[in-house]
Motif scaffolding. Structure first.
Motif, PDB file in Angstrom:
ATOM      1  N   LEU A 269     -93.020-128.459  66.657  1.00 37.56           N
ATOM      2  CA  LEU A 269     -91.544-128.201  66.444  1.00 37.56           C
ATOM      3  C   LEU A 269     -91.076-128.796  65.541  1.00 37.56           C
ATOM      4  CD1 LEU A 269     -90.798-127.429  70.185  1.00 37.56           C
ATOM      5  CD2 LEU A 269     -91.350-125.965  68.526  1.00 37.56           C
ATOM      6  N   LEU A 270     -90.721-130.201  65.512  1.00 31.59           N
ATOM      7  CA  LEU A 270     -90.164-131.000  64.357  1.00 31.59           C
ATOM      8  C   LEU A 270     -90.796-130.642  63.074  1.00 31.59           C
ATOM      9  CD1 LEU A 270     -90.392-134.439  66.406  1.00 31.59           C
ATOM     10  CD2 LEU A 270     -88.181-133.235  65.808  1.00 31.59           C
ATOM     11  N   ASP A 271     -92.114-130.497  63.105  1.00 31.68           N
ATOM     12  CA  ASP A 271     -92.525-130.137  61.656  1.00 31.68           C
ATOM     13  C   ASP A 271     -92.041-128.726  61.410  1.00 31.68           C
ATOM     14  OD1 ASP A 271     -94.474-130.579  59.455  1.00 31.68           O
ATOM     15  OD2 ASP A 271     -95.456-128.795  60.574  1.00 31.68           O
ATOM     16  N   TYR A 272     -91.877-127.956  61.884  1.00 28.28           N
ATOM     17  CA  TYR A 272     -91.502-126.595  61.392  1.00 28.28           C
ATOM     18  C   TYR A 272     -90.108-126.763  60.781  1.00 28.28           C
ATOM     19  CZ  TYR A 272     -95.339-124.167  63.997  1.00 28.28           C
ATOM     20  OH  TYR A 272     -96.332-123.625  64.281  1.00 28.28           O
ATOM     21  N   GLY A 273     -89.166-127.419  61.707  1.00 28.59           N
ATOM     22  CA  GLY A 273     -87.631-127.990  61.166  1.00 28.59           C
ATOM     23  C   GLY A 273     -87.322-128.473  59.987  1.00 28.59           C
ATOM     24  N   VAL A 274     -88.213-129.667  60.323  1.00 35.80           N
ATOM     25  CA  VAL A 274     -88.155-130.776  59.076  1.00 35.80           C
ATOM     26  C   VAL A 274     -88.688-130.487  57.767  1.00 35.80           C
ATOM     27  CG1 VAL A 274     -88.293-133.110  58.595  1.00 35.80           C
ATOM     28  CG2 VAL A 274     -87.701-132.546  60.799  1.00 35.80           C
ATOM     29  N   GLY A 275     -89.814-129.641  58.084  1.00 35.54           N
ATOM     30  CA  GLY A 275     -90.640-129.516  56.766  1.00 35.54           C
ATOM     31  C   GLY A 275     -89.901-128.350  55.981  1.00 35.54           C
ATOM     32  N   ALA A 276     -89.417-127.319  56.865  1.00 35.18           N
ATOM     33  CA  ALA A 276     -88.865-126.228  56.166  1.00 35.18           C
ATOM     34  C   ALA A 276     -87.746-126.508  55.491  1.00 35.18           C
ATOM     35  CB  ALA A 276     -88.384-125.267  57.289  1.00 35.18           C
ATOM     36  N   LYS A 277     -86.945-127.516  55.506  1.00 32.96           N
ATOM     37  CA  LYS A 277     -85.904-127.938  54.836  1.00 32.96           C
ATOM     38  C   LYS A 277     -86.284-128.393  53.440  1.00 32.96           C
ATOM     39  CE  LYS A 277     -82.731-127.760  58.048  1.00 32.96           C
ATOM     40  NZ  LYS A 277     -81.350-126.782  57.693  1.00 32.96           N
ATOM     41  N   GLN A 278     -87.529-128.880  53.319  1.00 33.99           N
ATOM     42  CA  GLN A 278     -88.191-129.487  51.914  1.00 33.99           C
ATOM     43  C   GLN A 278     -88.638-128.304  51.263  1.00 33.99           C
ATOM     44  OE1 GLN A 278     -90.774-131.746  54.184  1.00 33.99           O
ATOM     45  NE2 GLN A 278     -89.930-133.863  53.159  1.00 33.99           N
ATOM     46  N   ALA A 279     -89.075-127.247  51.888  1.00 33.39           N
ATOM     47  CA  ALA A 279     -89.696-126.345  51.242  1.00 33.39           C
ATOM     48  C   ALA A 279     -89.027-125.312  50.794  1.00 33.39           C
ATOM     49  CB  ALA A 279     -90.999-125.778  51.933  1.00 33.39           C
TER      50      ALA A 279
ATOM     51  N   PHE B 100     -92.236-119.865  65.568  1.00 33.94           N
ATOM     52  CA  PHE B 100     -92.606-120.578  64.515  1.00 33.94           C
ATOM     53  C   PHE B 100     -94.051-120.297  64.056  1.00 33.94           C
ATOM     54  CE2 PHE B 100     -89.451-123.874  66.426  1.00 33.94           C
ATOM     55  CZ  PHE B 100     -88.441-123.548  65.382  1.00 33.94           C
ATOM     56  N   ALA B 101     -94.267-120.085  62.628  1.00 33.24           N
ATOM     57  CA  ALA B 101     -95.786-120.261  62.514  1.00 33.24           C
ATOM     58  C   ALA B 101     -95.977-120.771  61.160  1.00 33.24           C
ATOM     59  CB  ALA B 101     -96.096-118.524  62.072  1.00 33.24           C
ATOM     60  N   LYS B 102     -97.074-120.947  60.647  1.00 32.79           N
ATOM     61  CA  LYS B 102     -97.622-121.377  59.446  1.00 32.79           C
ATOM     62  C   LYS B 102     -98.523-120.278  58.663  1.00 32.79           C
ATOM     63  CE  LYS B 102     -97.104-126.319  59.422  1.00 32.79           C
ATOM     64  NZ  LYS B 102     -97.640-127.482  59.238  1.00 32.79           N
ATOM     65  N   LEU B 103     -97.918-119.636  57.683  1.00 38.48           N
ATOM     66  CA  LEU B 103     -98.633-118.571  56.789  1.00 38.48           C
ATOM     67  C   LEU B 103     -99.210-119.023  55.725  1.00 38.48           C
ATOM     68  CD1 LEU B 103     -96.850-114.913  56.224  1.00 38.48           C
ATOM     69  CD2 LEU B 103     -98.576-115.989  54.833  1.00 38.48           C
ATOM     70  N   ARG B 104    -100.608-119.048  55.426  1.00 35.89           N
ATOM     71  CA  ARG B 104    -100.886-119.630  54.256  1.00 35.89           C
ATOM     72  C   ARG B 104    -100.465-120.899  53.669  1.00 35.89           C
ATOM     73  NH1 ARG B 104    -103.989-116.052  55.437  1.00 35.89           N
ATOM     74  NH2 ARG B 104    -104.440-114.217  54.538  1.00 35.89           N
ATOM     75  N   GLY B 105     -99.983-121.813  54.932  1.00 40.89           N
ATOM     76  CA  GLY B 105     -99.878-123.123  54.707  1.00 40.89           C
ATOM     77  C   GLY B 105     -98.379-123.144  54.658  1.00 40.89           C
ATOM     78  N   ARG B 106     -97.579-122.124  54.523  1.00 36.63           N
ATOM     79  CA  ARG B 106     -96.115-122.140  54.501  1.00 36.63           C
ATOM     80  C   ARG B 106     -95.374-121.792  55.888  1.00 36.63           C
ATOM     81  NH1 ARG B 106     -93.480-119.932  50.027  1.00 36.63           N
ATOM     82  NH2 ARG B 106     -95.309-118.453  49.448  1.00 36.63           N
ATOM     83  N   ARG B 107     -94.414-122.778  56.124  1.00 37.64           N
ATOM     84  CA  ARG B 107     -93.546-122.801  57.694  1.00 37.64           C
ATOM     85  C   ARG B 107     -92.760-121.522  57.522  1.00 37.64           C
ATOM     86  NH1 ARG B 107     -93.691-127.676  55.741  1.00 37.64           N
ATOM     87  NH2 ARG B 107     -94.608-129.490  56.734  1.00 37.64           N
ATOM     88  N   VAL B 281    -102.858-108.125  54.196  1.00 36.83           N
ATOM     89  CA  VAL B 281    -101.371-108.025  54.318  1.00 36.83           C
ATOM     90  C   VAL B 281    -100.644-109.401  54.248  1.00 36.83           C
ATOM     91  CG1 VAL B 281     -99.564-107.504  56.408  1.00 36.83           C
ATOM     92  CG2 VAL B 281    -101.297-105.742  55.751  1.00 36.83           C
ATOM     93  N   LEU B 282    -101.456-110.405  54.983  1.00 35.12           N
ATOM     94  CA  LEU B 282    -100.930-111.610  55.123  1.00 35.12           C
ATOM     95  C   LEU B 282    -100.460-112.102  53.558  1.00 35.12           C
ATOM     96  CD1 LEU B 282    -102.315-113.328  58.011  1.00 35.12           C
ATOM     97  CD2 LEU B 282    -100.155-112.110  57.868  1.00 35.12           C
ATOM     98  N   ASP B 283    -101.836-111.921  52.818  1.00 39.31           N
ATOM     99  CA  ASP B 283    -101.749-112.172  51.087  1.00 39.31           C
ATOM    100  C   ASP B 283    -100.501-111.645  50.698  1.00 39.31           C
ATOM    101  OD1 ASP B 283    -104.034-114.248  51.629  1.00 39.31           O
ATOM    102  OD2 ASP B 283    -105.593-112.426  50.936  1.00 39.31           O
ATOM    103  N   ALA B 284    -100.371-110.259  50.694  1.00 38.38           N
ATOM    104  CA  ALA B 284     -99.221-109.843  50.180  1.00 38.38           C
ATOM    105  C   ALA B 284     -98.323-110.348  50.733  1.00 38.38           C
ATOM    106  CB  ALA B 284     -99.372-108.112  50.459  1.00 38.38           C
ATOM    107  N   VAL B 285     -97.779-110.781  51.830  1.00 38.47           N
ATOM    108  CA  VAL B 285     -96.406-111.422  52.162  1.00 38.47           C
ATOM    109  C   VAL B 285     -96.389-112.690  51.611  1.00 38.47           C
ATOM    110  CG1 VAL B 285     -95.390-112.216  54.387  1.00 38.47           C
ATOM    111  CG2 VAL B 285     -96.456-109.878  54.581  1.00 38.47           C
ATOM    112  N   ASP B 286     -97.496-113.408  51.571  1.00 34.25           N
ATOM    113  CA  ASP B 286     -97.509-114.727  50.916  1.00 34.25           C
ATOM    114  C   ASP B 286     -97.107-114.461  49.558  1.00 34.25           C
ATOM    115  OD1 ASP B 286     -97.952-117.542  50.926  1.00 34.25           O
ATOM    116  OD2 ASP B 286     -99.740-117.294  49.936  1.00 34.25           O
ATOM    117  N   ALA B 287     -97.677-113.825  48.808  1.00 36.16           N
ATOM    118  CA  ALA B 287     -97.094-113.626  47.316  1.00 36.16           C
ATOM    119  C   ALA B 287     -95.815-113.105  47.239  1.00 36.16           C
ATOM    120  CB  ALA B 287     -98.022-112.249  46.812  1.00 36.16           C
ATOM    121  N   ALA B 288     -95.403-112.285  48.022  1.00 33.15           N
ATOM    122  CA  ALA B 288     -93.849-111.946  47.888  1.00 33.15           C
ATOM    123  C   ALA B 288     -92.916-113.035  48.305  1.00 33.15           C
ATOM    124  CB  ALA B 288     -93.459-110.764  49.072  1.00 33.15           C
TER     125      ALA B 288
END
Ligand SMILES: [Zn+2]
Lengths: 296, 316
Positions: A269-279, B100-107, B281-288
């Motif tokens: 949960l901390l990672d989602y919130g804190v990391g997002a601010k940077q990215a 919360f999720a990570k999609l292709r490494g992105r939060r 689909v996930l690739d397309a979302v990631d590209a967008a």
């Protein structure tokens, strides 16, 4: 064991052998206390989550150091309260029993490398009730977290507002709310963890004002007490009423978690919130973890 | 009965016969190459006939195919997913799943509608028809995402919002309106994908996005074909006719500028390769998202405004 914990540990394991055993209030199993401690104060037989001492909780969560703030704030006796015993005597008794100075411990630490402001309430002190000192420490925690731009994590356990401090206790709901709100509006990230029991003025203020609200499995959570409701409506309430699981289904909680899964969840949960601010193209408001800072 | 499932039956029979013959051929010296070839040609012919040009109604049925990947299949394919439950008021609506999720490494914040696969799950998810609590969960999660700076990705698949007494009592319209209101000014990039049925306002509540993708054989319409037939002609049975008029296919909607991009499906539909389709689909979302996160916030919001502002505006 870190020095701060050795000095502050409130539940010294008694020397005599008989005291090494504790009975699980749920399944009546006799458990060897060191086993219970090693199992994060979860019954080894039925998974019942024992109420945790604040410093046990802190040591379970933090990476290394914990710097307490507001520890020197001590309660007075604003109403001159006396029932069976004067209020100051009750406080003194609870201080000795719990080795705590009040119902919440606040400070700075890091969890999984993420610097956080951490507040942990303790039911052993006046049933975790919120008086002026609990309110003041919580308010200071959010103010300091806002200055430092770190996320705030608060563990609640409370019977509500403290009767012996009257309206001054009730007003702590307003005071803590103002501090939470200012922290939030300035971009702060707040995670609350509701533990058994979280009720009354604490549940109706900062416990339920977080960005993400997690509860420990089977914790009792509500506003009015079960007995009060039963007497008012003259009905027997279902067993699961006011449990964390009940409230999850009723939409009140983000997530319910077993204690053993709590720290990994908090780190994510901390990672989602804190990391997002940077990215993202949002404004950076929460500090990212750095190895040097987390060990400071 | 699903018309695609009906038409697939002949193909499935042929598929099994070809597979059996191939297994036989591998064990026997007799040359069966010719027979197999003929069957495969026949298979391709039928496949082309069935899927080459699909009517709107066939597309509706493809979008409702019982094996089509559902919202939670997309969530399960993310690198990481931590569900956040509830509307904080009344209920945790299982027709919409988010967290919360990570999609292709992105939060990101990922939010999906889901109709449920088997009977028990369908009931639990109310057949993918969200109640007000579902939309209030969306509103809440979008606000949280914006607070933390997380892009939002949504996966749309609903026949429509739950029609019912309870939903009306708890102000279904208000709940959808507030979800739209939150998306309108959420200060993070938003990518929506129609993965099955995009039925009416109950779908659009997850669809006010900076980029709208659509799986090839999905449909997206002002009302479900049954709903439109009932509204127009008082006869839900004329759904097929309604579907043919609503212009609800992905190419129609790309033509109208309602959607931005079509994600292709395998011949025979997404369910013929569910994992591959989900990944595409996930690739397309990631590209967008790659493109959108580079856009300065003020521009992002201006473009979002213009994107929907121009739909149906008089030609300038
Ligand atoms: Zn037990």
């Amino acid at each position: 064991m870190p020095e701060w914990l050795r000095l502050r540990r409130a539940q010294p394991i008694p020397a005599e052998d008989a005291a090494q055993w504790t009975k699980c209030p749920k399944c009546s199993e006799m458990i060897y206390r060191p086993d219970l401690a090693a199992n994060l104060w979860v019954c080894t037989k039925c998974q019942h989550h024992f109420r945790m001492h604040a410093f046990d909780r802190i040591s379970m969560l933090v990476d290394a150091d914990f710097t307490e703030i507001g520890g020197d704030l001590l309660p007075g006796d604003p109403l001159g309260w006396t029932d069976k015993v004067p209020y100051p005597q009750k406080l003194q008794r609870d201080r000795e029993k719990s080795k705590l100075t009040e119902g919440v411990v606040c400070g700075f630490a890091s969890i999984g490398g993420f610097p956080v402001a951490l507040g942990v309430m303790d039911f052993n002190f006046r049933g975790g009730t919120m008086g002026t000192v609990v309110g003041e420490r919580i308010a200071q925690l959010f103010e300091r977290a806002r200055e430092r731009r770190v996320p705030c994590v608060v563990f609640t356990a409370s019977g509500g507002a403290r009767m012996e401090e009257g309206m001054l206790a009730l007003m702590q709901m307003a005071k803590t709310t103002l501090a939470v709100r200012r922290f939030h509006d300035d971009g702060g990230y707040y995670i609350s963890v509701l533990t058994d029991p979280t009720t009354g003025g604490v549940s109706a203020s900062f416990a339920f004002q977080a960005d993400v609200i997690v509860a420990e499995a089977r914790a009792s959570i509500g506003f009015a007490g079960r007995r009060v409701i039963e007497q008012t409506i003259r009905q027997k309430l279902p067993d699961n009423f006011q449990t964390a699981e009940f409230l999850l289904e009723k939409g009140a909680l983000d997530s319910v978690v077993e204690r053993r899964d709590l720290k990994p969840l908090l780190m994510r949960l901390l990672d989602y919130g804190v990391g997002a601010k940077q990215a993202s193209n949002g404004h950076a408001t929460v500090t990212a973890p750095t190895s040097s800072e987390s060990r400071a | 009965m699903n018309v695609i499932v009906e038409r697939e039956k002949g193909l499935l029979e042929l598929e099994q016969r070809i597979a059996a013959l191939k297994a036989q051929a591998a064990q026997q010296p007799v040359d069966m190459g010719g027979v197999i070839e003929a069957l495969e040609a026949k298979y391709a012919e039928i496949q082309h006939e069935v899927f080459g040009t699909m009517t709107a109604w066939q597309r509706v049925n493809m979008a409702r195919h019982p094996k089509r990947p559902l919202g939670t299949d997309y969530l399960a394919a993310l690198d990481q997913f931590d569900e956040l439950h509830g509307d904080r008021h009344f209920h945790d609506d299982h027709a919409i799943v988010g967290g919360f999720a990570k999609l292709r490494g992105r939060r990101v914040m990922a939010i999906a509608q889901d109709k449920g696969r088997d009977t028990r799950e369908k009931v639990m998810r109310n057949f993918g028809m969200p109640a007000p609590e579902g939309y209030r969960k969306v509103t809440r999660l979008v606000a949280l995402a914006a607070h933390l700076g997380l892009p939002v990705v949504t996966f749309i698949d609903t026949n429509g919002a739950d029609p019912g007494i309870g939903s009306e009592e708890r102000a279904q319209a208000e709940a959808i309106a507030q979800a739209l209101y939150e998306l309108a000014d959420a200060r993070i990039p938003i990518v929506a994908t129609v993965i099955g049925e995009g039925g009416s306002g109950g779908a659009l509540a997850l669809g006010l996005a900076d980029r709208v993708l659509m799986l090839e054989h999905s449909v997206y319409s002002v009302a479900s074909p049954e709903g439109a037939a009932a509204i127009l002609w008082g006869d839900a049975a004329r759904a097929e006719e309604a579907a043919s008029r609503l212009r609800l296919t992905s190419d129609d909607l790309l033509h109208f500028g309602i959607i931005d991009e079509i994600v292709g499906e395998p011949v025979g539909g997404a369910h013929r390769d569910s994992a591959g389709t989900v990944a595409r689909v996930l690739d397309a979302v990631d590209a967008a998202l790659d493109t959108l996160v580079k856009v300065p916030l003020a521009d992002l919001l201006d473009r979002r405004y213009a994107k929907f502002r121009r739909i149906g505006a008089p030609p300038s």
